[in-house]
Scaffold this motif. Sequence first.
Motif, PDB file in Angstrom:
ATOM      1  N   THR A  58       0.693  -1.254  -0.133  1.00  0.00           N
ATOM      2  CA  THR A  58       0.004  -0.032  -0.028  1.00  0.00           C
ATOM      3  C   THR A  58       0.857   1.260  -0.149  1.00  0.00           C
ATOM      4  O   THR A  58       1.880   1.197   0.617  1.00  0.00           O
ATOM      5  CB  THR A  58      -0.796  -0.013   1.473  1.00  0.00           C
ATOM      6  OG1 THR A  58      -1.702  -1.407   1.420  1.00  0.00           O
ATOM      7  CG2 THR A  58      -1.802   1.112   1.329  1.00  0.00           C
ATOM      8  N   LEU A 109       3.848   4.541   5.657  1.00  0.00           N
ATOM      9  CA  LEU A 109       3.761   4.059   4.285  1.00  0.00           C
ATOM     10  C   LEU A 109       4.289   4.675   3.331  1.00  0.00           C
ATOM     11  O   LEU A 109       4.741   5.834   3.267  1.00  0.00           O
ATOM     12  CB  LEU A 109       2.116   4.451   3.803  1.00  0.00           C
ATOM     13  CG  LEU A 109       1.039   3.370   4.443  1.00  0.00           C
ATOM     14  CD1 LEU A 109      -0.383   3.894   4.145  1.00  0.00           C
ATOM     15  CD2 LEU A 109       1.166   2.067   4.036  1.00  0.00           C
ATOM     16  N   PRO A 110       4.901   3.895   2.255  1.00  0.00           N
ATOM     17  CA  PRO A 110       5.885   4.538   1.282  1.00  0.00           C
ATOM     18  C   PRO A 110       4.863   5.331   0.405  1.00  0.00           C
ATOM     19  O   PRO A 110       3.581   5.531   0.414  1.00  0.00           O
ATOM     20  CB  PRO A 110       6.140   3.139   0.156  1.00  0.00           C
ATOM     21  CG  PRO A 110       5.189   2.307   0.694  1.00  0.00           C
ATOM     22  CD  PRO A 110       4.827   2.429   1.983  1.00  0.00           C
ATOM     23  N   ALA A 111       5.712   6.232  -0.623  1.00  0.00           N
ATOM     24  CA  ALA A 111       5.117   7.022  -1.500  1.00  0.00           C
ATOM     25  C   ALA A 111       4.754   6.648  -2.510  1.00  0.00           C
ATOM     26  O   ALA A 111       3.547   6.934  -3.399  1.00  0.00           O
ATOM     27  CB  ALA A 111       5.881   8.477  -1.173  1.00  0.00           C
ATOM     28  N   HIS A 112       5.481   5.747  -3.089  1.00  0.00           N
ATOM     29  CA  HIS A 112       5.514   5.293  -4.771  1.00  0.00           C
ATOM     30  C   HIS A 112       5.920   3.739  -4.555  1.00  0.00           C
ATOM     31  O   HIS A 112       6.713   3.593  -3.741  1.00  0.00           O
ATOM     32  CB  HIS A 112       6.238   5.909  -5.570  1.00  0.00           C
ATOM     33  CG  HIS A 112       6.209   7.449  -5.607  1.00  0.00           C
ATOM     34  ND1 HIS A 112       7.110   8.386  -6.205  1.00  0.00           N
ATOM     35  CD2 HIS A 112       4.826   8.246  -5.390  1.00  0.00           C
ATOM     36  CE1 HIS A 112       6.637   9.651  -6.074  1.00  0.00           C
ATOM     37  NE2 HIS A 112       5.241   9.620  -5.672  1.00  0.00           N
ATOM     38  N   ILE A 113       5.249   3.102  -5.503  1.00  0.00           N
ATOM     39  CA  ILE A 113       6.149   1.729  -5.669  1.00  0.00           C
ATOM     40  C   ILE A 113       6.187   1.685  -7.187  1.00  0.00           C
ATOM     41  O   ILE A 113       5.130   1.909  -7.957  1.00  0.00           O
ATOM     42  CB  ILE A 113       4.888   0.469  -5.219  1.00  0.00           C
ATOM     43  CG1 ILE A 113       4.781   0.523  -3.674  1.00  0.00           C
ATOM     44  CG2 ILE A 113       5.476  -0.909  -5.565  1.00  0.00           C
ATOM     45  CD1 ILE A 113       3.957  -0.435  -3.028  1.00  0.00           C
TER      46      ILE A 113
END
Lengths: 258, 249
Positions: A58, A109-113
Amino acid sequence: MRIALFSDIHANLPALEAFFKDVDSRDTDAIYCLGDLVGYNIWPNEVIDQIWKRGIPTIAGNYDFGIGRSSDDCGCAYKTDDEKENGKVSIAYTNEIVKDDQRAYLRTLPAHIRLDFQLNDKPLSVLLVHGSPRRINEYLFEDRDEKSLLRIMEQAAADVMLFGHTHKPYHRLLNSVQTDGTGHYRHAINIGSVGKPKDGDPRGGYVILHIDADALASNKESITVEFIRFEYDVEAAAKAVEGSILPNAYAESLRLGK
Amino acid sequence: MKIALLSDIHANLPAFEAILEDLEKQQPDAVYCLGDFVGYNVWPNQVIGLVRKHGIATIAGNHDLKVAKIMPSEGDCSKEESSEYAYKLVGKKERDYLLTLPRHLRIEFQLNDQPLNMLLVHGSPRSINEYLLQDLPEQYMLELVREFKADILCFGHSHKPYHRVINSGENSIEHFHHLINTGSVGKPKDGDARACYVLITIDQTASTTTQDAVQVEFLRVKYDVEKAAKAVELSLLPNAFADNLRKAY
């Protein structure tokens, strides 16, 4: 490869549960979530727990970014005074009820994947963002100027870009012609919203991205998108809003899909 | 954020099931798998079925790509012992799955107004087949993490878990890079026969200038090694693979 992508659940637990039921029946290869788990309804903790329990990769949405930092600003572009007032109630209420562990989840949570494919020995980059690669709360609407949209994707080196944030699903195929004259297709895909659609259809929405085993950026048919709508108990979600201190306007939005 | 990374399951269903059970207890926030689902044992399709059922985000390993070249036999049933048997077992749907997996996955954090990039690969960012062993020269690893902008570089392939921190900082500004080999779920080679995976905890203070905000924990999980070894011995696979499992080499 068939990848399900969903976003903008906005604390709507009945919609999320219906989404899971629907996606589980479609035998996909992977599931990603593009953020905005919370805000505008009464189940932020429950929504986080469900996504958490499944270990779904996510990224953060702007509302998650705000709540994760206990901020009173969700980065939303409210237009009228009424919208601004309602927005204040929603973020204050969400900040009050989100528990510590769930807030810590949102905070990190990460910003981009990015998924880098190499099919046919050629690179194909699939980028997942919430708003745009540049800003978590930039709205990329369907009528965006083609040059501007292409520039955003070229700068981010994205052949396929998936995003949410506007709650209005679309797929735009853009052609950035290479110097040797061959086509290089880029796909800009807004995946819509599970828990707060705004395109006039109150059903929840998400997408399944199909990538062929021999997919190439030069072959526009090798990457396709399926837009899925599913029924859920809209009344239960709307009544939950009306039974809370959240503004009743949010219940009406759910009933009308706007 | 607590991220579980699994790799190199190698068709070992009992080991993978034990890991899935352990994950239920650990409740990570996200689970990723770094490839090599097939080869060396008899349950490739069952393993892939479970990975898909759990929606685990996955990249390809070098063994996964072998199914493009090794097809099921069409003639008479072979009785010949062969390591290729492991790939011939892979079903049509499972082949399609393996051959469209992404090569790399990049997870970009922006926890403190600066990027912190986590890159997941099978062997190395340069090659799916390259072994990034623990004792590689620091200069080599620094060049690699700089070239591929990886602050947390995660990989499998060698089946030997480790965590190493290197510093590329200049002018007294530190820039830490974490090198993490996940070890192997289904074919450990570090002398410990138990299944291995890794939990990475990323604290909200995490940035490239802080070292301890990224915590790495290797978990070892007991599973029915004998069952996995016996399955090899009862199949057309070389018996040496069973010994590998029992002694973890």
